[in-house]
Design a protein around this motif. Structure first.
Motif, mmCIF file in Angstrom:
data_model
loop_
_atom_site.group_PDB
_atom_site.id
_atom_site.type_symbol
_atom_site.label_atom_id
_atom_site.label_comp_id
_atom_site.label_asym_id
_atom_site.label_seq_id
_atom_site.Cartn_x
_atom_site.Cartn_y
_atom_site.Cartn_z
ATOM 1 N N GLN A 134 0.834 -1.212 0.000
ATOM 2 C CA GLN A 134 0.000 0.000 0.000
ATOM 3 C C GLN A 134 0.867 1.260 0.000
ATOM 4 O OE1 GLN A 134 -2.618 -0.307 3.421
ATOM 5 N NE2 GLN A 134 -4.251 -1.146 2.149
ATOM 6 N N VAL A 135 1.925 1.236 0.809
ATOM 7 C CA VAL A 135 2.798 2.412 0.897
ATOM 8 C C VAL A 135 3.441 2.679 -0.466
ATOM 9 C CG1 VAL A 135 4.961 3.247 1.918
ATOM 10 C CG2 VAL A 135 3.197 2.236 3.376
ATOM 11 N N GLU A 136 3.896 1.624 -1.134
ATOM 12 C CA GLU A 136 4.509 1.808 -2.465
ATOM 13 C C GLU A 136 3.481 2.339 -3.462
ATOM 14 O OE1 GLU A 136 6.299 -1.922 -3.426
ATOM 15 O OE2 GLU A 136 7.919 -1.616 -1.974
ATOM 16 N N PHE A 137 2.295 1.750 -3.436
ATOM 17 C CA PHE A 137 1.224 2.169 -4.354
ATOM 18 C C PHE A 137 0.912 3.647 -4.142
ATOM 19 C CE2 PHE A 137 -3.124 2.944 -5.548
ATOM 20 C CZ PHE A 137 -3.347 2.157 -6.666
ATOM 21 N N ALA A 138 0.734 4.047 -2.888
ATOM 22 C CA ALA A 138 0.338 5.429 -2.589
ATOM 23 C C ALA A 138 1.474 6.399 -2.933
ATOM 24 C CB ALA A 138 -0.069 5.548 -1.124
ATOM 25 N N ASN A 139 2.724 6.011 -2.691
ATOM 26 C CA ASN A 139 3.832 6.903 -3.065
ATOM 27 C C ASN A 139 3.956 7.038 -4.579
ATOM 28 O OD1 ASN A 139 4.832 7.967 -0.658
ATOM 29 N ND2 ASN A 139 5.985 6.091 -0.201
ATOM 30 N N ASP A 140 3.658 5.958 -5.316
ATOM 31 C CA ASP A 140 3.638 6.062 -6.787
ATOM 32 C C ASP A 140 2.579 7.070 -7.216
ATOM 33 O OD1 ASP A 140 5.623 4.229 -7.089
ATOM 34 O OD2 ASP A 140 4.302 2.544 -7.609
ATOM 35 N N GLN A 141 1.442 7.008 -6.553
ATOM 36 C CA GLN A 141 0.366 7.960 -6.881
ATOM 37 C C GLN A 141 0.811 9.396 -6.598
ATOM 38 O OE1 GLN A 141 -3.666 7.537 -5.905
ATOM 39 N NE2 GLN A 141 -3.634 6.396 -7.815
ATOM 40 N N ALA A 142 1.503 9.593 -5.478
ATOM 41 C CA ALA A 142 1.969 10.955 -5.135
ATOM 42 C C ALA A 142 2.930 11.455 -6.212
ATOM 43 C CB ALA A 142 2.641 10.943 -3.763
ATOM 44 N N ARG A 143 3.809 10.572 -6.687
ATOM 45 C CA ARG A 143 4.752 10.968 -7.755
ATOM 46 C C ARG A 143 3.996 11.326 -9.029
ATOM 47 N NH1 ARG A 143 8.279 7.511 -5.143
ATOM 48 N NH2 ARG A 143 7.334 5.663 -6.057
ATOM 49 N N GLU A 144 3.034 10.445 -9.385
ATOM 50 C CA GLU A 144 2.257 10.703 -10.616
ATOM 51 C C GLU A 144 1.509 12.028 -10.541
ATOM 52 O OE1 GLU A 144 -0.331 7.321 -11.183
ATOM 53 O OE2 GLU A 144 1.404 5.985 -11.315
ATOM 54 N N ARG A 145 1.113 12.412 -9.355
ATOM 55 C CA ARG A 145 0.372 13.674 -9.186
ATOM 56 C C ARG A 145 1.305 14.861 -8.997
ATOM 57 N NH1 ARG A 145 -5.062 12.662 -6.763
ATOM 58 N NH2 ARG A 145 -5.452 10.464 -7.106
ATOM 59 N N GLY A 146 2.623 14.610 -9.034
ATOM 60 C CA GLY A 146 3.583 15.696 -8.817
ATOM 61 C C GLY A 146 3.580 16.186 -7.379
ATOM 62 N N LEU A 147 3.212 15.296 -6.443
ATOM 63 C CA LEU A 147 3.078 15.711 -5.040
ATOM 64 C C LEU A 147 4.090 15.031 -4.115
ATOM 65 C CD1 LEU A 147 -0.828 15.699 -4.662
ATOM 66 C CD2 LEU A 147 0.693 17.697 -4.660
ATOM 67 N N ALA A 148 5.083 14.328 -4.692
ATOM 68 C CA ALA A 148 6.072 13.660 -3.830
ATOM 69 C C ALA A 148 6.710 14.715 -2.933
ATOM 70 C CB ALA A 148 7.112 12.976 -4.695
ATOM 71 N N GLY A 149 6.824 14.418 -1.650
ATOM 72 C CA GLY A 149 7.364 15.400 -0.701
ATOM 73 C C GLY A 149 6.261 16.214 -0.046
ATOM 74 N N GLU A 150 5.134 16.359 -0.732
ATOM 75 C CA GLU A 150 3.991 17.083 -0.142
ATOM 76 C C GLU A 150 2.999 16.106 0.476
ATOM 77 O OE1 GLU A 150 4.267 20.246 -0.085
ATOM 78 O OE2 GLU A 150 6.051 20.107 -1.341
ATOM 79 N N VAL A 151 2.831 14.968 -0.185
ATOM 80 C CA VAL A 151 2.011 13.887 0.355
ATOM 81 C C VAL A 151 2.917 12.648 0.350
ATOM 82 C CG1 VAL A 151 -0.121 12.562 0.113
ATOM 83 C CG2 VAL A 151 -0.055 14.933 -0.659
ATOM 84 N N SER A 152 3.297 12.167 1.524
ATOM 85 C CA SER A 152 4.295 11.087 1.622
ATOM 86 C C SER A 152 3.747 9.953 2.473
ATOM 87 C CB SER A 152 5.574 11.580 2.301
ATOM 88 O OG SER A 152 6.046 12.733 1.678
#
Ligand SMILES: C[S@@+](CC[C@H](N)C(=O)[O-])C[C@H]1O[C@@H](n2cnc3c(N)ncnc32)[C@H](O)[C@@H]1O
Length: 296
Positions: A134-152
């Protein structure tokens, strides 16, 4: 069972302590690592918000009356709308959150509620889950949304998150408290919240008044490997940890139409009848609780 830590965890994580502390926690993590129920995946694919919680509100009346008239996809879109409405309601109770605040999604699943919170408040959101997939899936989503670092998202135990004291203004649990001891959980949240910070919980709990765990509640426990608490335990544990409830909303009535629709849908899992029985007989409630932290 591997307990891989992501790079983000190493910076502030509870260095030497394992994420999973018991055979029970390992079995819960294994359940969520292997979970691929279409009721979660197909609904998430509707718009990219993946929820692992239930819905509230009224479905389209024609569909509620006869879901068989509609194709599977239309029913799935409608169920997803009700699940998103549930998360929206939870966020309504977080209070006045500013973009400079930090929020914690405790037991964050595939991250749906975290992304909604980010969009609504503009605040940084951290999610923790004991499921590595789940953590990997959700972090992939954050990257795809350009939100890595903002939603971690972090592979961490919500009973011992490793985040600094008083670092959050808001914390929520969306259907996760039935996996943990509430006194331990609210003790950790008391450490993490700043004075006046808000905690919001949506959960199923059993009814103290009807006396003990009904067969349907036991069935739900077995299905999800969880340990549903009585309603009273929430208020005891909140008070013991310096939380003062400000809202208690009984969502039992508003969630029943979702379960009725789901029970007739192509993505029913078989747990629908125990939920409907428990809610209708009054042995089980679906509650929202909001509370403010007033400790030091
Ligand atoms: C029913 S799902 C809810 C997910 C999410 N809150 C949502 O609404 O979509 C339960 C979640 O609780 C997490 N969980 C259970 N025990 C946990 C613990 N001790 N620490 C962190 N997460 C936990 C699971 O990994 C899973 O992500």
């Amino acid at each position: 069972m591997t307990t891989t830590h992501h790079a983000a965890d190493r910076a502030v994580g509870p260095a030497a302590r394992p994420v999973l502390r018991s055979a029970y926690q390992r079995s819960v993590a294994a359940y969520w690592n292997n979970e691929k129920d279409p009721v979660n995946i197909r609904l998430g694919e509707v718009d990219g918000l993946f929820h692992h919680h239930y819905g509230i509100g009224e479905p389209d009346p024609a569909m509620a009356a006869d879901p068989g008239q509609f194709d599977d996809d239309a029913v799935i879109v409608e169920m997803h709308r009700l699940e998103t409405a549930q998360a929206d309601l939870l966020l309504d109770y977080l209070g006045d959150i500013r973009p400079e605040d930090r929020l914690l999604d405790a037991g964050s699943g595939r991250g749906g509620t975290s992304f909604m919170a980010r969009q609504r408040f503009g605040a940084r959101v951290d999610g923790v889950s004991i499921s590595e997939t789940q953590v990997e899936f959700a972090n992939d989503q954050a990257r795809e949304r350009g939100l890595a670092g903002e939603v971690s998202f972090h592979l961490r135990n919500m009973l011992d998150t490793g985040f600094p004291d008083a670092s959050f203004q808001g914390i929520w649990t969306n259907e996760t408290t039935m996996y943990v001891d509430l006194h331990q959980l609210f003790g950790e949240f008391a450490r993490l919240l700043s004075y006046g910070g808000r905690y919001v919980c949506i959960t199923g709990c059993y009814n103290d008044v009807s006396g003990g765990r009904s067969p349907s509640v036991r069935h739900i426990d077995q299905h999800y490997r969880c340990d549903i608490h009585p309603r009273s335990e929430y208020f005891r544990a909140l008070t013991a940890n310096n939380f003062v409830p400000i809202n208690v909303v009984d969502l039992t009535g508003p969630t029943i139409p979702y379960w009725e629709l789901r029970s007739k849908s192509a993505v029913a899992t078989g747990i629908e009848e125990p939920f409907l029985t428990a809610y209708r007989e009054g042995s089980f409630h679906y509650l929202l609780i909001a509370a403010d932290y007033i400790g030091g």
